[in-house]
Design a protein around this motif. Structure first.
Motif, PDB file in Angstrom:
ATOM      1  N   LEU C 220       0.799  -1.219   0.000  1.00  0.00           N
ATOM      2  CA  LEU C 220       0.000   0.000   0.000  1.00  0.00           C
ATOM      3  C   LEU C 220       0.827   1.262   0.000  1.00  0.00           C
ATOM      4  CD1 LEU C 220      -2.436  -0.739   2.903  1.00  0.00           C
ATOM      5  CD2 LEU C 220      -2.904  -0.826   0.472  1.00  0.00           C
ATOM      6  N   ASN C 221       1.761   1.280   0.909  1.00  0.00           N
ATOM      7  CA  ASN C 221       2.465   2.541   1.144  1.00  0.00           C
ATOM      8  C   ASN C 221       3.469   2.836   0.045  1.00  0.00           C
ATOM      9  OD1 ASN C 221       1.468   3.553   3.848  1.00  0.00           O
ATOM     10  ND2 ASN C 221       1.805   1.385   4.193  1.00  0.00           N
ATOM     11  N   SER C 222       4.050   1.787  -0.525  1.00  0.00           N
ATOM     12  CA  SER C 222       4.897   2.011  -1.685  1.00  0.00           C
ATOM     13  C   SER C 222       4.009   2.374  -2.863  1.00  0.00           C
ATOM     14  CB  SER C 222       5.686   0.755  -2.023  1.00  0.00           C
ATOM     15  OG  SER C 222       6.245   0.215  -0.865  1.00  0.00           O
ATOM     16  N   ALA C 223       2.845   1.701  -2.943  1.00  0.00           N
ATOM     17  CA  ALA C 223       1.973   1.917  -4.099  1.00  0.00           C
ATOM     18  C   ALA C 223       1.576   3.376  -4.223  1.00  0.00           C
ATOM     19  CB  ALA C 223       0.738   1.030  -3.991  1.00  0.00           C
ATOM     20  N   SER C 224       1.340   4.024  -3.093  1.00  0.00           N
ATOM     21  CA  SER C 224       0.766   5.359  -3.200  1.00  0.00           C
ATOM     22  C   SER C 224       1.701   6.334  -3.905  1.00  0.00           C
ATOM     23  CB  SER C 224       0.335   5.886  -1.836  1.00  0.00           C
ATOM     24  OG  SER C 224       1.402   5.833  -0.944  1.00  0.00           O
ATOM     25  N   TRP C 225       3.011   6.201  -3.724  1.00  0.00           N
ATOM     26  CA  TRP C 225       3.856   7.118  -4.497  1.00  0.00           C
ATOM     27  C   TRP C 225       4.294   6.538  -5.818  1.00  0.00           C
ATOM     28  CZ3 TRP C 225       9.040   5.740  -5.185  1.00  0.00           C
ATOM     29  CH2 TRP C 225       9.570   4.813  -4.280  1.00  0.00           C
ATOM     30  N   VAL C 226       4.389   5.217  -5.868  1.00  0.00           N
ATOM     31  CA  VAL C 226       4.796   4.601  -7.131  1.00  0.00           C
ATOM     32  C   VAL C 226       3.693   4.748  -8.191  1.00  0.00           C
ATOM     33  CG1 VAL C 226       5.279   2.370  -8.200  1.00  0.00           C
ATOM     34  CG2 VAL C 226       6.392   2.982  -6.046  1.00  0.00           C
ATOM     35  N   MET C 227       2.435   4.648  -7.768  1.00  0.00           N
ATOM     36  CA  MET C 227       1.313   4.693  -8.722  1.00  0.00           C
ATOM     37  C   MET C 227       0.971   6.110  -9.156  1.00  0.00           C
ATOM     38  SD  MET C 227       0.090   1.521  -8.933  1.00  0.00           S
ATOM     39  CE  MET C 227       0.126   0.024  -7.967  1.00  0.00           C
ATOM     40  N   SER C 228       1.477   7.067  -8.440  1.00  0.00           N
ATOM     41  CA  SER C 228       1.100   8.453  -8.716  1.00  0.00           C
ATOM     42  C   SER C 228       1.353   8.840 -10.168  1.00  0.00           C
ATOM     43  CB  SER C 228       1.884   9.352  -7.759  1.00  0.00           C
ATOM     44  OG  SER C 228       1.791  10.670  -8.169  1.00  0.00           O
ATOM     45  N   SER C 229       2.491   8.450 -10.698  1.00  0.00           N
ATOM     46  CA  SER C 229       2.808   8.847 -12.070  1.00  0.00           C
ATOM     47  C   SER C 229       1.847   8.181 -13.057  1.00  0.00           C
ATOM     48  CB  SER C 229       4.250   8.470 -12.402  1.00  0.00           C
ATOM     49  OG  SER C 229       4.397   7.068 -12.374  1.00  0.00           O
TER      50      SER C 229
END
Lengths: 293, 172, 807
Positions: C220-229
């Motif tokens: 979840l927590n990695s996803a939130s910044w990784v998915m932003s782009s």
């Protein structure tokens, strides 16, 4: 994975079902146990315009004794075949083979007639019908006819059924005394489709030799296959390992081009057919001897 | 979508009668999950291979993905939500908890219903019988052993309960 | 090395999992159970071709279907979302919906959002595509040939990564060897296939430009910044909610495509959209297939059986994309030399792109492969040198007094006692009895085999493994934290809040157990909750067998902070000094004066609502938060002759297996299976045993049944559970599991991660057993799955070889 749209009918009589089949045309399909059809619907590999559900037709679900044999309604569930005392007494081969159909939750729905009409070459019960010399009643809005199992299976998923016909009854003649039968199959996992399966019936003569052998296989040909050459090899022989070996060799010779898929090549299926033939015949003969003693 | 595409269905689920209208193409699984919001029964494969959606129809195990909802008309369905009584877990559920017969829990409702039927038919199944009965229910987490142990434990407890319920003096 | 288990109240106890009642009663909300008002359902049209250019797509009929709210081609989707986030340095671009061309059969081509899933699928039936089929490459060896069709034209080659790592004097060690054991080994493509496929519900709020995301992603927590782009929304405007996850085994780390598809559709419709994979979607396009490798492997051995050096060359079929780069190959460098004192190692990796669904990670993440390759070589060495398989292992084990032990790649093993584990396994297996049984069976024409594997199970990854394969200064990510918040409420209730989801393991039970241990309370009284990323503290999420280690560390740390405040308030209340206090059974008391005590409830009420009665320096409230960083990791050296410490929390296991093989049908029957694992201090024996047994079942699946198969035209031949064969209850035996506990010196309580070990050790043990059963035929097994058909063929081939020799 959701089915495409279709119309749905749940008739209560065979006559009604046959009429619906006429009315609804070529794209309509009968729904029996549905355990093969529903996956095809969900995957949209089958897209019937209409389904005519046979499950409400009480007249299709019965098991009656007749002339030492059995008559079974097409809607008889595999779980019933497996447990029915009359089937166990008169045609234990059918009970034994039915147990191999999928898993219990499948067998509670899957039906004898559905399996025969679907005519999957990997299915167990069509081969059993050949081994037991069965005949089927096919009924339409214009009448009915009887077809021997040997003339029924035409190809993979192809049968003698014409559009408008419903397979309603299965007739199994009785077995002579000193008979024994066995069903054996080999699958990757319990309940999977067999890579090869053998239905064997051995009838012994007074002198202990083989009076008659019937042998049919599934999953090794485009249709269930009666191994006539092997049956001939066995007639009159003593029931021993040499006989089983000779029959197995005849079976292997008889198999032209078994189907191949990712779970088993043609060569492996042919090999398995030989091994299972030997083992099934030995078991059937043992049971025939035991039935006498 | 026209209203007359829908067919009336009367079905009892976990003892509760329902009347609803469904499209013929709706599976029993989708009717339970979407229309009745009984989401305990899970969709694992929707082609009858995994057993996650196993429920009981008139007391017999079936795969809810391989039945049409309309075919449940007039029948009784039991799902995992029907196992616990007044919020108290069924002995099978208790045994699964004790033996950790689950990890992710996704196959568990189907496993429980299959095991429930097995114990109805055979109150004292052996390990081989249990494994065979479960062979149509895939579990990717547990390796099955704890499930087998749980079913044996539940069987034992249910037998003890049944014995305790038998009036004394019936055996000489 | 024993721990002081007896002094612990809860650590090491068989606790029933607190996650289970809801799972057992069917009341848990998995992503497919989740509904939100106005929600639409998505379905995806998948490519029938393994490799084809999309000339044109006509979606007009699909759009016109009543109930359809949006139809997106890849080109249209690319206007609202960017490419899938990738961790590779190479320019391999993947879109959630293919743009211009498809690179594997099953790749998404069109997505529909409709009022129901069935209508969405009806709409897909109406889409017309003008295809230009291209030749497909479906195996790595062909893909490497000059002139092979290119999966990604911009690369100019299908060999996306090609590098040889050398650690130590490999050439020198090979020159000294008396024997070089050589094998060509093939590891099959498998897939995690959790019973629950991937899914996401995305809800876009155009007014705020925010998106809420419910999904079964594990990170979840990695996803939130990784998915932003990809989602084109700033990370702080994305809020990911943790969901109960129906199994992952590495396959649910990010789920970028699922989130991307639901995200694009919610953006264009303005309504929440659920995209739930069905089984076809998952088996064709899960982006998480396992390695498919060909190894040329060599082990340098002295005449007395001492292993000197290991040389590996692998060709690895990565499929059509490369989002995690070669993580499946770097991972195994953590334990590449196994439990043995091998002093140098060379590993050459060619990563090849083909027209298949891509490889990322599956339980073991490549270390499973490394174990199998090494154990195959060890068995082969034993055979070739005529040394017993047990004895040759003993001669090469790292000894208990050699820890911490640095292996040639630079990774450090924290602790271990490998002879101890093996002895325990032998004791429970009764090897001599089975050897007698084997001899007896062979006289009857039956074939019993005994298998052995002694292998590593690394745990607790460090993020340096994501990039250290790139030859550049060491500037990549190097944190893998995990955080929790523990709060004591005004009436004394204890709540632990976690920021990573449940994925089939037992995070809630672990958290409750550790907090109970530290606060002297009953774990059943602890409440455990999850929070969304909007409120989260740094947390990397489950993966690489890290959660038990990291959660234990985080809860332990947070409890210490919490206790500090508890003691300060209690000291104030009891007019005592902090150093005189102890926390027992939820009461703080003056040591030796049980009557002088205050309860957590007293302290909680004081902390929240009696500010004027608190020590003046304290703020209101009573909570402890802690971010536990990786306990022991270092950066790789710039020249990559040393990769640094990246997976130091090292478990070990020995498996002993007896099988019987029916050489006529090829059926394999398990007769006995003993597994001894050492993963440090055991937190919850029953849970650990469940992980081990489940992992072994997956390892048996790999060894005997499972393989993702593609036809020569690139069609996926295993897109249903009829064809992708998971082991069932009838395929897996009862497994005896025993533990040895060698604590880690670096972690809280000495725990190590045990989530992957079963799957990492079973394949070599099972292979070894079947090979042993077929020893009379001289069969050597170099590939899996070991199907009945292969067994029959090998035996037949061996028999005809023999006949050829005797004629």
């Amino acid at each position: 994975m959701k089915p495409a749209r279709f119309r749905y009918f749940a008739p209560h009589t065979i006559t009604e079902a046959a009429q619906l089949l006429d009315e609804q045309g070529d794209e309509a399909r009968l729904l029996a146990g549905g355990q093969s059809l529903l996956p095809l619907l969900n995957l949209r590999l089958a897209r019937p315009s209409a389904l005519i559900d046979l499950n409400e037709i009480q007249a299709l679900a019965f098991i009656h004794p007749r002339n030492g044999g059995l008559v079974l309604g097409a809607l008889t569930r595999d779980a019933t075949l497996e447990r029915d005392p009359l089937v166990a007494a008169r045609q234990p081969l059918l009970a034994e083979a039915a147990h191999y159909v999928g898993h219990l939750a499948i067998r509670h729905r899957s039906t004898l007639g559905g399996s025969l009409a679907h005519a999957d070459p990997a299915a167990e019960l069509p081969a059993v019908m050949l081994a037991l010399d069965a005949a089927f009643t096919l009924q339409s809005s214009t009448g009915s006819r009887t077809v021997a199992a040997a003339a029924f299976f035409k190809g993979p998923f192809q049968t003698a059924l014409q559009h408008g016909e419903i397979l309603t009854e299965v007739h199994l003649p009785g077995l002579p005394p000193r008979s024994g039968s066995a069903f054996l199959e080999f699958a990757r996992r319990e309940g999977d489709y067999a890579l090869a399966g053998v239905a064997a019936v051995i009838c012994l003569a007074e002198d202990g030799t083989i009076a008659q052998a019937r042998l049919a296989l599934c999953s090794v040909a485009p249709t269930p296959l009666q191994a006539i050459a092997a049956e001939t090899v066995l007639r009159g022989r003593h029931p021993d390992n040499a006989a089983w070996q000779a029959a197995a060799e005849a079976v292997v010779d008889e198999l032209k081009e078994p189907p191949a898929d990712i779970h088993g090549s043609a060569e492996y299926r042919r090999h398995l057919a030989g091994v299972l033939t030997r083992r099934a015949l030995a078991r059937a003969a043992q049971r025939a001897e035991r039935s006498h003693s | 979508m026209m209203e007359d595409d829908f067919i009336p269905v009367r079905v009892s689920v976990n003892g509760v009668p329902h009347r609803l209208f469904v499209e013929p193409r709706r599976t029993l699984l989708d009717m339970l999950r979407e229309d009745l919001e009984l989401t305990g029964t899970n969709a694992g494969c929707e082609h009858g291979s995994c057993g996650a959606c196993t429920v009981l129809l008139d007391g017999q195990s079936v795969r809810a993905c391989l039945l049409l909802a309309v075919q449940a008309n007039g029948h009784e369905v039991m799902t995992v939500e029907g196992l616990a009584l007044h919020g108290r877990m069924h002995p099978l559920q208790e045994a699964f908890w004790e033996k950790q017969g689950l990890q992710c829990g996704f196959c568990t409702p189907g496993m429980l219903m299959t095991a429930y039927e097995l114990l109805q038919q055979n109150p004292d199944p052996g390990e081989e019988e249990i494994r065979s009965a479960l062979s149509g229910n895939l579990c990717r987490c547990t390796g099955y052993q704890h499930i087998v142990e749980a079913i044996r434990l539940a069987a034992q407890r249910l037998r003890e309960e049944a014995e305790a319920a038998t009036p004394s003096g019936t055996t000489a | 090395m024993t721990t002081t288990v007896s002094e612990r109240a809860w650590i090491g106890k068989d606790l029933k999992r607190r996650e289970d009642p809801a799972l057992l009663m069917g009341t848990v909300t998995y992503i497919n159970d989740f509904k939100i008002a106005g929600m639409l359902h998505a379905a995806v049209l998948r490519s029938p071709y393994a490799h084809a250019r999309i000339r044109a797509i006509d979606t007009s009929a699909a759009r016109a279907l009543p109930g359809v709210q949006a139809v997106l081609t890849g080109k249209e989707a690319a206007e609202v979302i960017g490419p899938v986030p990738a961790f590779c340095a190479e320019p391999v671009v993947e879109h959630a919906i293919a743009v211009e061309k498809v690179r594997y059969a099953g790749e998404a081509v069109v997505a529909v959002a409709a009022e129901s899933r069935a209508i969405a699928e009806d709409a897909l039936d109406l889409v017309e595509i003008d295809w230009e089929p291209l030749p497909a490459v479906t195996d790595a060896l062909s893909a490497m040939q000059p002139g092979a069709p290119l999966v990604h034209e911009n690369l100019g080659t299908n060999v996306v990564y090609d590098h040889v790592f050398t650690f130590g004097d490999v050439d020198g060690d090979f020159a000294q060897a008396d024997h070089v054991i050589r094998r060509r080994l093939r590891w099959p493509r498998a897939t995690a296939a959790p019973l629950e496929p991937n899914g996401a519900v995305c809800a876009y709020d155009p007014a705020r430009d925010t998106m809420e995301i419910w999904s079964n992603t594990n990170m979840l927590n990695s996803a939130s910044w990784v998915m932003s782009s990809m989602l084109k929304i700033p990370p702080h405007k994305l809020n990911f909610y943790p969901m109960y996850t129906g199994g992952s085994f590495g396959s649910k780390h990010f789920l970028a495509k699922v989130i991307g598809i639901a995200g694009a559709l919610t953006k264009v419709t303005g309504r929440p959209v659920k995209f739930m994979e069905d089984r076809l979607d998952n088996l064709m396009a899960n982006d998480s297939q396992g390695p498919e490798r060909i190894y040329d492997a060599e082990l340098a051995v002295t005449k007395d059986g001492q292993f000197l050096s290991l040389r590996l060359r692998t060709i690895d079929d990565y499929g059509a994309y490369f989002i995690f780069a070669i993580t499946g190959n770097t991972n195994m460098m953590a334990q590449i030399t196994g439990p043995y004192t091998i002093r140098s190692v060379e590993t050459g990796i060619k990563a090849v792109l083909t027209n298949k669904n891509q490889q990322t990670v599956f339980r073991g993440a490549g270390s499973d492969v490394g174990n199998w390759v090494l154990e195959r070589l060890v068995d082969a060495a034993a055979e070739q040198l005529g040394i017993d398989r047990v004895e040759i292992r003993r001669r090469n084990f790292i000894q208990p007094d050699q820890f911490p032990y640095k292996i040639p790649t630079g990774n450090v093993y924290d602790s271990g006692n490998y002879p101890g584990v093996l002895n325990l396994a032998l004791e429970h297996f009764d090897l001599d009895a089975w050897r007698q049984e084997q001899a007896r069976a062979r006289q009857e024409g039956r074939y019993l085999g005994i298998g052995l594997a002694t292998a590593q199970q690394r745990s607790t990854y460090s993020s340096t493994e994501f990039w250290f394969h790139n030859p550049a200064p060491a500037t990549g990510l190097n944190s893998t934290p995990e955080s929790v918040r523990i709060s004591v409420g005004p009436t004394g209730g204890v709540t632990v809040t976690m920021f990573s989801p449940f994925w089939g393991n037992s995070p809630e039970t672990v958290a409750a157990q550790v907090v109970a241990e530290e606060l002297g309370i009953d774990p059943r009284d602890v409440n455990v909750t999850y929070d969304s990323t909007a409120h989260a503290l740094p947390s990397a999420g489950p993966g690489g067998s890290r959660m038990t280690v990291m959660l234990a560390g985080a809860v332990h740390g947070a409890a210490a902070r919490l206790k500090e405040k508890i003691f300060k308030i209690a000291a104030h209340m009891l007019e005592a000094s902090v150093s005189d206090l102890e926390l027992v059974g939820g009461q703080v008391r003056v040591k030796g004066v049980p009557s002088s005590s205050v309860s957590l409830a007293d302290i909680g009420m004081r902390a929240y609502w009696f500010k004027l009665d608190l020590p003046p320096e304290l703020e209101s409230g009573l909570e402890g938060t802690f971010t536990y960083d990786h306990p022991y990791t270092t950066k790789p050296h710039d020249d990559r002759k040393d990769l640094g410490v990246f997976y130091p929390i090292m478990g070990h296991a020995a498996h002993l297996v007896a099988v019987e093989v029916d050489i006529e049908t090829g059926a394999v029957l398990f007769k006995k299976y003993v597994a001894v694992h050492d993963v440090g201090t055991v937190l919850n024996p029953r849970s650990l045993q469940g992980q081990i047994r489940g992992g072994i079942a997956q390892g048996i699946g790999l060894a005997l049944l499972e393989e993702v198969r593609y036809g020569p035209d690139g069609q996926n031949l295993t897109s249903t559970f009829v064809d992708y064969l998971l082991p069932s209850a009838s395929d897996v035996p009862a497994i005896e599991v025993y533990h040895q506990e060698t604590p880690s010196p670096f972690t809280a309580y000495g725990v190590k991660g045990g989530g992957e070990g079963g799957r990492m050790v079973a394949p070599p043990a099972v292979t070894s057993a079947i090979e042993d059963a077929l020893r009379p035929f001289g069969v050597s097994i170099d590939e899996m799955p070991i199907t009945p058909e292969k067994i029959v063929r090998w035996v037949k081939e061996a028999q005809s070889r023999r006949q050829g020799q005797s004629n």
